[in-house]
Structure formats: C-alpha cells, structure tokens
Design an enzyme around this catalytic site. Structure first.
Site, PDB file in Angstrom:
ATOM      1  N   ASP A  40       0.833  -1.199   0.000  1.00 28.11           N
ATOM      2  CA  ASP A  40       0.000   0.000   0.000  1.00 28.11           C
ATOM      3  C   ASP A  40       0.873   1.258   0.000  1.00 28.11           C
ATOM      4  O   ASP A  40       2.016   1.222   0.470  1.00 28.11           O
ATOM      5  CB  ASP A  40      -0.906   0.025   1.228  1.00 28.11           C
ATOM      6  CG  ASP A  40      -1.960  -1.071   1.190  1.00 28.11           C
ATOM      7  OD1 ASP A  40      -2.334  -1.490   0.074  1.00 28.11           O
ATOM      8  OD2 ASP A  40      -2.392  -1.510   2.268  1.00 28.11           O
ATOM      9  N   TYR A  68       6.700  -8.567   8.711  1.00 26.96           N
ATOM     10  CA  TYR A  68       6.364  -7.139   8.775  1.00 26.96           C
ATOM     11  C   TYR A  68       6.651  -6.594  10.172  1.00 26.96           C
ATOM     12  O   TYR A  68       6.533  -7.302  11.180  1.00 26.96           O
ATOM     13  CB  TYR A  68       4.877  -6.913   8.500  1.00 26.96           C
ATOM     14  CG  TYR A  68       4.399  -7.312   7.129  1.00 26.96           C
ATOM     15  CD1 TYR A  68       4.386  -6.397   6.077  1.00 26.96           C
ATOM     16  CD2 TYR A  68       3.940  -8.597   6.878  1.00 26.96           C
ATOM     17  CE1 TYR A  68       3.934  -6.751   4.818  1.00 26.96           C
ATOM     18  CE2 TYR A  68       3.481  -8.971   5.626  1.00 26.96           C
ATOM     19  CZ  TYR A  68       3.486  -8.044   4.600  1.00 26.96           C
ATOM     20  OH  TYR A  68       3.030  -8.409   3.347  1.00 26.96           O
ATOM     21  N   ASP A  82      -6.764   1.400   8.167  1.00 28.48           N
ATOM     22  CA  ASP A  82      -5.445   2.002   8.354  1.00 28.48           C
ATOM     23  C   ASP A  82      -5.600   3.514   8.501  1.00 28.48           C
ATOM     24  O   ASP A  82      -6.711   4.054   8.460  1.00 28.48           O
ATOM     25  CB  ASP A  82      -4.478   1.634   7.219  1.00 28.48           C
ATOM     26  CG  ASP A  82      -4.910   2.143   5.848  1.00 28.48           C
ATOM     27  OD1 ASP A  82      -5.720   3.088   5.781  1.00 28.48           O
ATOM     28  OD2 ASP A  82      -4.434   1.599   4.837  1.00 28.48           O
ATOM     29  N   ARG A 186      -3.432  -5.041   8.166  1.00 32.99           N
ATOM     30  CA  ARG A 186      -4.442  -4.087   8.654  1.00 32.99           C
ATOM     31  C   ARG A 186      -5.705  -4.806   9.115  1.00 32.99           C
ATOM     32  O   ARG A 186      -6.430  -4.301   9.969  1.00 32.99           O
ATOM     33  CB  ARG A 186      -4.754  -3.035   7.593  1.00 32.99           C
ATOM     34  CG  ARG A 186      -5.218  -3.563   6.273  1.00 32.99           C
ATOM     35  CD  ARG A 186      -5.432  -2.430   5.306  1.00 32.99           C
ATOM     36  NE  ARG A 186      -5.428  -2.885   3.927  1.00 32.99           N
ATOM     37  CZ  ARG A 186      -5.747  -2.120   2.914  1.00 32.99           C
ATOM     38  NH1 ARG A 186      -6.087  -0.869   3.126  1.00 32.99           N
ATOM     39  NH2 ARG A 186      -5.709  -2.590   1.688  1.00 32.99           N
TER      40      ARG A 186
END
Length: 307
Positions: A40, A68, A82, A186
């Site tokens: 993203d 992550y 988010d 997310r």
C-alpha cells in the site's frame, strides 16, 4: 537494456507499487518489469521486482511467507483499517483505559496460528473481475469472504499509551508479524480492536522480508543503479529452490524442451528445482519425476544479467 534478474527495492511511503514499477522501467530501459506482491502507499519496505524473463520467478516469490513490522492503534476504527481512511467509530468511554497490556497480548495470541481472516474491503482482491477497492470507491458495499491464513509469529515489541485526535485515549502497539502469503496486517489490526472492544487500525507498516529476501539488501528507488543492484536470475532462483548443476548436453536438451535423465537422482518431490548451466546462468525451473526431469519454465539465454 538491463538483463534478466530480481531487484530488491526499499519502497518509501507515499509511493504506490505501480509508481516503483514505472520508475524501474525507465531506469532499466525495459517494459518487462513486474512485482511480487503489492505494498500500500502508506507502507514502506521490501518490494521485489522482476526484470525481463525473471518476471517468471515472481509467481514463486509471491507465495512465500512474509515478515512485517507494524504499529496498531487501538481506540479507533477507520474505513480502510489504516491511517489513510476516515474515522468510523471511537471506543466507548472508559473502554481504552480498561485495556491492559496483558489483554492486548492475549488478544494477539488469539490471532496467532491458523486463522480465518476477512480481508479489508479496500484490498486488491477481485470481486466479479473488479478490484474490491475500486468497488468501494464507486460507492458499493463490499463484504469479502473469510479465508484461511497462517500467522506463524505475532510478537509484541512495545505497548504505549497515546492520545488520539481530539484528546481521545488510545494505545499504540508495535508488533512483528510473520505470516503466510495473502495475510492482511491491517485486518489483524482491525480484528484485534474488535476483539478488545475498542476498535483498531494500522498506523505504520514496513515489510522486512519476503521468503529468503530481506529489506537490508534492498535500496530506495531514488538514485538506484539497476545494473549494479540486480540479482541475476540464477542467484535468485538458487535462493528460492535447490540448485541442480547441468552438464552442457543437459542444458541444451532442456533448452530444446526435452526431458533429461539423471540416473543417480532419487524420486522427485514435485518441488521446482533451479537448473543451472555450466556457464552459471539459469536454464529454467525443472521438476523431477523419478530419475527424469522436465522443464516447468525456461529462461532465454540472451537476457543474462551483466551484473
């Protein structure tokens, strides 16, 4: 034109994955550039690009596990799960203050392992041939089906009390996540907030690993010397799969679409193997069946990276 290979880019915030691909096409002088998994615009970190015939490796890289680093804000849910989305609902009065570090860790433990996850409605998943996020932007209500994913590690790095917009209380949780392909971080933030009764969304996300490739070996796209940084296809394939060193005749036979016989080979497992020529270039990915191997995908010899 740059040869075939893999490029590791450390994507900066605000760039789309398509932006990085477009810039790389100009830097490398080729239209044949693809990526192994979208990040993203808000996210930073490892974006793996395939150049020329090495785009054929991307299919195998996409399916590897990911790592992550992320920050989850508890106390507010948003339309996109988010920080780029609009606020949807704040926690009830007193609810955030009632959440302890222990309940945060317990909630994260419940989201670890093999779970069913509903992807965010603004994901890139296609619904009847159209991206879910495009349908949402067009005003449609999109509800995606839950799908099985594996969160093999969900580690709490830090828990901090914070103040959100308009002075509302919040909790920021720094985490490290190792997960299967197709897992939405997310959505983990959203589901943790739902589980704790306070809402939640993602405020920071950085991809640090994709399969065997790490962000420490990546470079920002700005000022990137593609010829210097490209990972030749043979090296990239050798990181993903077992290497099999070919004889000159075996390399010729595979290039011409023929099967090869390997008398001292045990029965194959059906897993791709990187077939490397005596000159060190990637002839293709092969599959062993018994003592014979056939090509799954071939790589042209005229695109060898010069790095």
């Amino acid at each position: 034109m740059t040869g075939s290979g893999i490029l590791l880019v450390d994507k900066q915030g605000g760039w789309t994955s398509h932006d990085v691909v477009a810039r790389t096409r100009r830097l490398a002088g080729t239209r044949k550039v693809g990526h192994a998994g979208t990040l993203d615009p808000m996210a930073t970190g490892l974006l793996i690009l395939g150049l020329n015939s090495s785009t054929r490796l991307l299919t195998y890289i996409v399916g590897t596990d990911k790592e992550y680093l992320a920050t989850i804000r508890l106390g507010l849910s948003t339309s996109t799960d988010d920080a780029e989305g609009d606020p949807v609902a704040a926690a009830p009065e007193g609810a955030v203050e009632a959440v302890t570090d222990e309940t945060v860790r317990a909630g994260i433990a419940r989201l670890t392992g093999e779970i069913e996850q509903i992807p965010s409605a603004v994901s890139a998943i296609k619904v009847d041939g159209k991206r879910a996020y495009a349908r949402v932007r067009a005003g449609e209500e999109v509800v995606l089906e839950a799908r099985p994913v594996t969160v093999s590690e969900f580690e709490v790095l830090d828990v901090r009390r914070a103040v959100a917009a308009l002075g509302a209380p919040a909790i920021d949780v720094d985490v490290r996540v190792v997960c299967s392909s197709g897992t939405y971080i997310r959505s983990l933030a959203r589901d943790l907030g739902v589980d704790l009764g306070v809402g939640g969304h993602l405020t920071a996300l950085r991809r640090t690993r994709v399969g065997p490739f790490r962000v420490e070996d990546a470079r920002p796209i700005e000022g990137l010397d593609v010829a210097e940084r490209i990972v030749p296809a043979a090296d990239a394939a050798g990181m993903l799969f077992e290497r099999f060193e070919l004889t000159e005749q075996q390399a010729i036979d595979l290039t011409h679409g023929k099967r090869i016989h390997v008398p001292d080979r045990e029965n194959g497992s059906g897993v791709p193997v990187a077939a490397i020529s005596p000159t060190g270039h990637l002839v293709g990915l092969i599959e062993f069946r018994g003592k014979e191997a056939r090509s799954l995908v071939n790589f042209p010899t005229d695109e060898i990276a010069t790095a």
